[in-house]
Write a protein that holds these residues in place. Structure first.
Motif, mmCIF file in Angstrom:
data_model
loop_
_atom_site.group_PDB
_atom_site.id
_atom_site.type_symbol
_atom_site.label_atom_id
_atom_site.label_comp_id
_atom_site.label_asym_id
_atom_site.label_seq_id
_atom_site.Cartn_x
_atom_site.Cartn_y
_atom_site.Cartn_z
ATOM 1 N N SER A 1 44.024 47.216 45.688
ATOM 2 C CA SER A 1 43.639 45.851 46.047
ATOM 3 C C SER A 1 43.333 45.127 44.608
ATOM 4 O O SER A 1 42.781 45.989 43.727
ATOM 5 C CB SER A 1 42.685 45.588 47.057
ATOM 6 O OG SER A 1 41.573 46.128 46.607
ATOM 7 N N GLU B 1 40.661 43.512 44.288
ATOM 8 C CA GLU B 1 39.168 43.905 44.113
ATOM 9 C C GLU B 1 38.893 45.160 43.329
ATOM 10 O O GLU B 1 38.108 45.211 42.247
ATOM 11 C CB GLU B 1 38.418 43.860 45.533
ATOM 12 C CG GLU B 1 38.329 42.505 45.905
ATOM 13 C CD GLU B 1 39.647 42.163 46.821
ATOM 14 O OE1 GLU B 1 39.951 41.006 47.086
ATOM 15 O OE2 GLU B 1 40.609 43.270 46.785
ATOM 16 N N GLN B 2 39.664 46.231 43.865
ATOM 17 C CA GLN B 2 39.512 47.548 43.300
ATOM 18 C C GLN B 2 40.090 47.476 41.866
ATOM 19 O O GLN B 2 39.733 48.166 40.834
ATOM 20 C CB GLN B 2 40.212 48.530 44.045
ATOM 21 C CG GLN B 2 39.899 50.028 43.715
ATOM 22 C CD GLN B 2 38.600 50.461 43.849
ATOM 23 O OE1 GLN B 2 37.429 50.002 43.699
ATOM 24 N NE2 GLN B 2 38.522 51.621 44.878
ATOM 25 N N SER C 1 35.185 51.901 44.265
ATOM 26 C CA SER C 1 34.002 51.604 45.179
ATOM 27 C C SER C 1 34.626 52.359 46.288
ATOM 28 O O SER C 1 35.909 52.490 46.675
ATOM 29 C CB SER C 1 34.146 49.917 45.518
ATOM 30 O OG SER C 1 33.639 49.759 46.730
ATOM 31 N N LEU D 1 36.563 50.374 49.035
ATOM 32 C CA LEU D 1 37.753 49.904 48.627
ATOM 33 C C LEU D 1 38.345 51.154 48.763
ATOM 34 O O LEU D 1 39.509 50.887 48.096
ATOM 35 C CB LEU D 1 37.676 48.978 47.393
ATOM 36 C CG LEU D 1 36.914 47.823 47.468
ATOM 37 C CD1 LEU D 1 36.774 47.241 45.933
ATOM 38 C CD2 LEU D 1 37.499 46.794 48.330
ATOM 39 N N ALA E 1 42.639 48.393 51.693
ATOM 40 C CA ALA E 1 42.398 48.194 50.214
ATOM 41 C C ALA E 1 43.279 49.100 49.459
ATOM 42 O O ALA E 1 43.040 48.801 48.447
ATOM 43 C CB ALA E 1 41.092 48.049 50.065
#
Length: 771
Positions: free
Chosen positions: A647, A649-650, A661, A664, A669
């Protein structure tokens, strides 16, 4: 297990053929302790260059002719194939044969033909009589190579089956990692990219190709390696016996020397500890040294076929033990320059010398860049470094310590020099000097292994094998007939004691670490799961031992033989060490970092149960069945794979240097992709901007990527992994590794192999037709 019977059959046929040849004597100057200096080849395989008639035939034919006329390596009378109780001193023809009268040594050019009594006591008269007579079976059983092979085969069975649990065809343990199947071994050699240590572009050792070729014939590389270990004693003895055929020593004397060489403490230690490179050196060394000696001291004809055979032998030694190739290369060049040759050194010998020196380099060409970039491989070889050897262990010819009983062979060689010095000892002395220089290199030079860790010395096994060969050659080169009449009895007793002591060393080495089915192996269910998913197994090393095993990460399987010669990408050894320390301390970041690199199973060091990790990251790990050697195995539960789509975010954490994370690494994700490296071809659906396609591969030059056919840059994820930014729209992403130079080097190596084999074979065929 056809190797021993085949070698034995060839040697016994040679023995029978020798018995059928009438023995003749040729006049010449007698050798004595105070007589004129003897002319000698100074080498086990040397051929006489002082024959009365000119050398106008090929070397093999000339050697056969010399044998028929009783000319030994010194150019005097005597036959290397006669029994020990027959004189073989230069010009010694005054002894009576079984059915003949005294030879006339004073008549210049005169020859006498007499019947010969073989070692079993059966008279053989004439060229064909007795070869297939009623006593043929008895002669076969009493022939020196038969007795030698049977005795050492029985000893090997006792050693491997009683003293140790090594009777099997899947041996591993100690320095020997489990050997893969035929496909795995050939892929490890041919592929330009390997799923080892997070992915590496280091070239595989050509030793894998040798084992792959043997495995294709013997039933698999694991079977080939196991047979090399199990049959080292009888095979090395038969090779040594054959290699000393041109020595002016009786057959039983040669058999005793071959047995002493086979029982070399360095070789038995190498078998027990899984040092397969040293075992190959032990088997092949006598033949290679004999070939080089014949090349240096033989006539000017047929040098090229012989040099091709020597190049093949040197190549085999070099890929299994680079330091042995270096030692023999130095010795070859020094001998070529220093050895006197009647009539002067001819320039015609330079092409043959060039083939022996450069041929092995061409055959191992794909591996040369790795050796140049990582010279520690020259010191540590295929099976890695070793602990520093003590002076006592080196004096006892045993690289791993223990009672230095091998010192008895040193004492025997020194006694031979003191009591029966001869120019024939020069070649053995040269081997001793070369081997001692190699021992000094392994102990004084330290280097960091390619798998990481502190500076370590090399294993002294291969140089000590060379020293042992030299000591045996010194003893076999002792002047015959020296001293009083009791000396032969003392010598025979000393030889018997030496062999018994060397056999004791083999048993005192104990069971060793090599076992059938040994090494670290996952249960079959977990191994199959790894093979299906392509994810990684991380086998952790440990500190606090003399030679700490490295941390090993492999994709789709557990570590195998040959992995430790593959140099990891820059910084990967340090990352693996950091992951080990973090996992043992219970770090959640260590779990997510390992999982992001494709790790699914972690094998803990011996004695560790993962208590800290279970306590601090119980939601990220789960217990799994233990390995074959009882080590704890943990399964990492975060979603991962060889190729994953992460994703935005990752992805942001990946390019910013933050640890992955764990939140994630589950659900929507992250999406594992069904692809196998080093090429990933993925059809990506529409999605948010900022996604990354991450590969469980360390970034090195050679990786490239395209999106819908257009080149795009590689974006390092977490600072070291290959990844590519994915657009919002549906697209096809292709990431691959290519190394055109690797294919070119392989082709050159194949061409060099074909050229070398074709150069060697015609000489053999012409020899067969000439006979």
């Amino acid at each position: 297990m056809p190797v021993v019977p085949v070698l034995l059959s060839v040697l016994v046929i040679v023995e029978f053929r020798s018995d059928a040849v009438p023995r003749t004597s040729q006049s010449g100057p007698a050798e004595s302790g105070g007589g004129p200096a003897e002319h000698d080849s100074s080498c086990p395989a040397a051929e006489s260059e002082t024959n009365d008639e000119p050398d106008t035939h090929a070397e093999p034919d000339r050697g056969e002719r010399d044998g028929e006329h009783g000319v030994d390596a010194d150019g005097g009378a005597g036959d290397d194939r006669v029994s020990d109780d027959e004189p073989d001193d230069a010009g010694a023809s005054d002894e009576s044969d079984t059915a003949g009268g005294p030879g006339d040594a004073g008549a210049s050019g005169a020859q006498t033909v007499s019947d010969e009594t073989d070692s079993s006591g059966d008279a053989v008269s004439g060229r064909g009589r007795g070869r297939f007579g009623p006593s043929a079976v008895r002669r076969f059983l009493l022939a020196p190579p038969t007795v030698l092979a049977l005795a050492l085969t029985v000893l090997a069975l006792l050693l491997h089956g009683v003293a140790a649990d090594r009777l099997g065809v899947d041996l591993a343990g100690g320095a020997l990692l489990p050997v893969g199947d035929l496909g795995d071994v050939w892929s490890a050699y041919l592929d330009a990219w390997h799923g080892v240590a997070g992915g590496t572009t280091s070239a595989g050792s050509p030793a894998l190709a040798v084992l792959g070729g043997l495995g294709a014939v013997l039933g698999g590389p694991a079977v080939a390696v196991s047979l090399l270990l199990l049959l080292d004693l009888p095979v090395s003895a038969l090779v040594a016996y054959a290699a000393t055929r041109r020595l002016s020593a009786g057959r039983w004397t040669r058999a005793g020397g071959a047995a002493a060489y086979a029982l070399a403490p360095a070789a038995t230690d190498a078998v027990a500890s899984g040092r397969i490179g040293v075992v190959v050196v032990h088997i092949a060394l006598p033949a290679v040294v004999a070939g080089i000696a014949s090349l240096l001291l033989g006539g000017e004809v047929r040098r090229l076929p012989l040099s091709a055979l020597c190049a093949l032998g040197m190549a085999v030694l070099g890929v299994f033990s680079p330091i042995t190739y270096g030692m023999l290369l130095v010795g070859l060049l020094a001998a070529f320059v220093a050895l006197p040759v009647p009539g002067g050194r001819s320039w015609k010998g330079l092409p043959a010398l060039g083939m022996v020196v450069l041929g092995p380099l061409a055959l191992a060409l794909p591996w040369l860049p790795t050796l140049v970039m990582h010279p520690a491989l020259l010191l540590h070889g295929l099976t890695g470094p070793a602990d520093t050897a003590t002076a006592a262990s080196l004096a006892g010819l045993h690289p791993s310590g223990g009672v230095p009983l091998g010192l008895v062979l040193v004492v025997v060689a020194v006694a031979a020099v003191v009591t029966a010095a001869s120019a024939r000892m020069a070649a053995g002395a040269a081997l001793v000097v070369i081997g001692c220089a190699g021992v000094a290199v392994t102990q004084l030079v330290r280097a960091e292994p390619v798998t990481g860790g502190g500076d370590m010395p090399g294993y002294a096994g291969a140089p000590l094998v060379v020293v042992t060969a030299g000591l045996v050659a010194v003893v076999l080169g002792a002047r015959r007939g020296a001293g009083d009449g009791g000396l032969p009895v003392v010598a025979a007793g000393g030889a018997a004691v030496t062999l018994v002591v060397l056999a004791m060393v083999a048993f005192l080495d104990g069971p060793g670490e090599v076992r059938d089915g040994g090494g670290t192996r996952l249960p079959a269910a977990l191994a199959d799961e790894l093979a299906d998913s392509g994810r990684g197994a991380l086998v952790l090393g440990r500190d606090g031992v003399p030679v700490p095993p490295p941390d090993r990460l492999t994709a789709g399987r557990t570590p195998q033989f040959g992995d430790d010669t593959l140099a990891p990408a820059e910084g990967m050894a340090e990352r693996l060490e950091g992951w080990r320390n973090g996992l043992l301390a219970g770090s959640r970041d260590a779990v997510t970092n390992a999982a992001a690199a494709g790790v699914e199973f972690v094998v803990l060091p011996p004695g560790e149960n993962g208590g800290a990790l279970r306590g601090e990251a119980s939601d990220l790990v789960r217990s799994a069945p233990s390995t074959s050697d009882g080590r704890t195995v943990l399964r990492l539960t975060p979603e991962a794979g060889q190729v994953t789509l992460v994703s935005p975010e990752q992805a942001h954490r990946a390019v910013s240097g933050s640890a992955p994370s764990d939140e994630l690494m589950r659900g929507s994700a992250i999406a594992p992709v069904d692809a196998r490296l080093p090429e990933a071809r993925v059809r990506v659906s529409e999605g948010p901007d900022g996604r990354l396609l991450v590969l469980a591969a360390e970034y090195e030059p050679g990786w490239s990527a395209t999106v819908d056919g257009e080149p795009v840059p590689i974006t390092p994820a977490w600072g070291h992994q290959v990844s590519v930014a994915v657009p919002e729209s549906e697209s096809e992403v292709v990431v691959r590794y290519a190394a055109p130079w690797h294919s070119v080097f392989l082709l050159v190596g194949v061409a060099a192999l074909l050229f070398t084999v074709l150069t060697a074979v015609p000489g053999k065929l012409r020899t067969s037709r000439g006979r």
